[in-house]
Structure formats: C-alpha cells, structure tokens
Design an enzyme around this catalytic site. Structure first.
Site, PDB file in Angstrom:
ATOM      1  N   HIS A  17      10.106  22.277  75.209  1.00  0.00           N
ATOM      2  CA  HIS A  17       9.151  23.109  75.869  1.00  0.00           C
ATOM      3  C   HIS A  17       8.058  22.280  76.581  1.00  0.00           C
ATOM      4  O   HIS A  17       8.126  21.018  76.869  1.00  0.00           O
ATOM      5  CB  HIS A  17       8.350  23.626  74.464  1.00  0.00           C
ATOM      6  CG  HIS A  17       7.158  22.589  73.941  1.00  0.00           C
ATOM      7  ND1 HIS A  17       6.407  22.810  72.814  1.00  0.00           N
ATOM      8  CD2 HIS A  17       7.136  21.022  74.208  1.00  0.00           C
ATOM      9  CE1 HIS A  17       5.740  21.876  72.575  1.00  0.00           C
ATOM     10  NE2 HIS A  17       6.235  20.772  73.198  1.00  0.00           N
ATOM     11  N   CYS A  36       2.837  16.955  76.228  1.00  0.00           N
ATOM     12  CA  CYS A  36       3.354  18.095  75.945  1.00  0.00           C
ATOM     13  C   CYS A  36       3.276  18.767  77.253  1.00  0.00           C
ATOM     14  O   CYS A  36       3.912  19.903  77.152  1.00  0.00           O
ATOM     15  CB  CYS A  36       2.822  18.849  74.796  1.00  0.00           C
ATOM     16  SG  CYS A  36       3.696  18.140  73.265  1.00  0.00           S
ATOM     17  N   HIS A  42      10.109  18.650  77.577  1.00  0.00           N
ATOM     18  CA  HIS A  42      10.573  17.445  76.905  1.00  0.00           C
ATOM     19  C   HIS A  42      10.977  18.254  75.501  1.00  0.00           C
ATOM     20  O   HIS A  42      10.892  19.319  75.148  1.00  0.00           O
ATOM     21  CB  HIS A  42       9.330  16.524  76.559  1.00  0.00           C
ATOM     22  CG  HIS A  42       8.133  17.032  76.022  1.00  0.00           C
ATOM     23  ND1 HIS A  42       7.419  17.825  76.613  1.00  0.00           N
ATOM     24  CD2 HIS A  42       7.867  17.188  74.671  1.00  0.00           C
ATOM     25  CE1 HIS A  42       6.540  18.419  75.865  1.00  0.00           C
ATOM     26  NE2 HIS A  42       6.796  18.004  74.770  1.00  0.00           N
ATOM     27  N   HIS A  44      11.407  18.420  70.954  1.00  0.00           N
ATOM     28  CA  HIS A  44      11.052  17.852  69.576  1.00  0.00           C
ATOM     29  C   HIS A  44      12.141  18.156  68.647  1.00  0.00           C
ATOM     30  O   HIS A  44      12.908  19.318  68.954  1.00  0.00           O
ATOM     31  CB  HIS A  44       9.809  18.569  69.409  1.00  0.00           C
ATOM     32  CG  HIS A  44       8.550  18.386  70.045  1.00  0.00           C
ATOM     33  ND1 HIS A  44       7.906  17.150  69.815  1.00  0.00           N
ATOM     34  CD2 HIS A  44       7.910  19.027  71.165  1.00  0.00           C
ATOM     35  CE1 HIS A  44       6.928  17.136  70.863  1.00  0.00           C
ATOM     36  NE2 HIS A  44       6.943  18.205  71.556  1.00  0.00           N
ATOM     37  N   ASP A  82      17.137  27.240  68.274  1.00  0.00           N
ATOM     38  CA  ASP A  82      17.769  25.852  68.327  1.00  0.00           C
ATOM     39  C   ASP A  82      18.540  25.601  69.634  1.00  0.00           C
ATOM     40  O   ASP A  82      19.214  26.112  70.048  1.00  0.00           O
ATOM     41  CB  ASP A  82      18.707  25.754  67.167  1.00  0.00           C
ATOM     42  CG  ASP A  82      19.258  24.533  66.683  1.00  0.00           C
ATOM     43  OD1 ASP A  82      18.392  23.562  66.992  1.00  0.00           O
ATOM     44  OD2 ASP A  82      20.050  24.226  66.194  1.00  0.00           O
ATOM     45  N   HIS A  83      18.276  24.526  70.135  1.00  0.00           N
ATOM     46  CA  HIS A  83      18.764  23.944  71.137  1.00  0.00           C
ATOM     47  C   HIS A  83      18.433  24.698  72.504  1.00  0.00           C
ATOM     48  O   HIS A  83      19.105  24.906  73.497  1.00  0.00           O
ATOM     49  CB  HIS A  83      20.470  23.731  71.091  1.00  0.00           C
ATOM     50  CG  HIS A  83      20.692  22.442  70.359  1.00  0.00           C
ATOM     51  ND1 HIS A  83      20.510  22.404  68.852  1.00  0.00           N
ATOM     52  CD2 HIS A  83      21.032  21.172  70.817  1.00  0.00           C
ATOM     53  CE1 HIS A  83      20.680  21.285  68.618  1.00  0.00           C
ATOM     54  NE2 HIS A  83      21.253  20.443  69.469  1.00  0.00           N
ATOM     55  N   GLU A 127       5.956  19.847  64.145  1.00  0.00           N
ATOM     56  CA  GLU A 127       6.446  19.204  65.377  1.00  0.00           C
ATOM     57  C   GLU A 127       6.708  17.746  65.387  1.00  0.00           C
ATOM     58  O   GLU A 127       7.713  17.331  66.131  1.00  0.00           O
ATOM     59  CB  GLU A 127       5.269  19.446  66.468  1.00  0.00           C
ATOM     60  CG  GLU A 127       5.818  19.318  68.057  1.00  0.00           C
ATOM     61  CD  GLU A 127       4.750  19.691  68.893  1.00  0.00           C
ATOM     62  OE1 GLU A 127       4.790  20.951  69.384  1.00  0.00           O
ATOM     63  OE2 GLU A 127       3.801  18.882  69.072  1.00  0.00           O
TER      64      GLU A 127
HETATM   65 NI    NI Z   1       5.553  18.938  72.985  1.00  0.00          NI
END
Ligand code: NI
Length: 138
Positions: A17, A36, A42, A44, A82-83, A127
């Site tokens: 995100h 972020c 990037h 998580h 997911d992914h 997160e």
């Molecule tokens: Ni982040």
C-alpha cells in the site's frame, strides 16, 4: 444458563500500500504518513483476527461454526487482499486510503452480512506485531 463466549479466527495476508492524500504534496504526505507514504509503496505482513461472540449452542457447543467463519474470511476478504496492492486492486477499498483503520472497517463490512446475525463482535487488523486496530461495528 450460558454466558457469552468469544471465539476468534486468525489469518495472515501480505499486501502492499501507499498511504497518501492525493490533494497533498509528497512532502506533506510524508509529514503525515511517514514511511507508509513512500511514493512507490511497500508491503506489510498483516494479521486479521475475527471474533464472534454469543452463548454456545446447547446442541453443538459452538458459538458459531468456525469452519463457516474461516470460509467467509477466505472468500469475502482474504481472496481480495492477499498479495494485492490495496490502493488499486481491491474493489471494496477503491477510493479509500488503506490505513489499518480503514482496512478493519472494510473487512467488517465484507464479513458481517455472511456471519450469523448479531454474532460478529470485532475485527482486528495487525499491520505490525506492535500496531493493531480493532473495529466493533458502526
Ligand atoms: Ni505501510
């Protein structure tokens, strides 16, 4: 008489995100959202915990069949996130800044209609190991 029992299903997902407000400069976004907000995104490794609550059914001993919760979580949430890139790939996050808070609210809305009425108690999204949010409905 049966009191309320809280039952939790946990799952993991990985997603990328970028947190930002498109009306702000990159500098202003970096001030607010820190790392972020890095422009190229990037990832998580998230954890989601879905808790249902109620008295155990006298016949089954279950509050809610956890196989059902597992299936709803997979089909209504994990399959979408997911992914994926949470900024662009997920229909129910379109136009939403994908903070952990907003992901938790979106997850609740995805899951609640498919879990026995009145039993969904909370959705937690981690997160990181140390940062998590909890949502208990509107
Ligand atoms: Ni982040």
């Amino acid at each position: 008489m049966n009191g309320t029992v809280y039952v939790t299903r946990r799952a993991h997902f990985s997603a990328s995100h970028r947190l930002f407000d498109p009306s702000f400069s990159d500098e202003r976004n970096a001030e607010i959202f820190g790392g972020c907000s890095n422009p190229n995104g990037h990832g998580h490794n998230y954890t989601i915990e879905v808790t249902v609550a109620g008295p155990p059914d006298p016949a089954t001993g279950f509050v809610v069949d956890l196989k059902r919760v597992k299936q709803v979580l997979q089909e209504r949430f994990l399959a979408f996130v997911d992914h994926r890139n949470l900024n662009v790939d997920v229909p129910f996050l379109r136009g939403v800044n994908p903070t952990t808070e907003n992901i938790a609210v979106a997850a609740w809305r995805q899951l609640a209609p498919h879990i026995p009425a009145g039993t969904l108690h909370s959705v937690r999204i981690f997160e990181t190991e140390n940062n998590f949010v909890e949502y208990k409905g509107e």
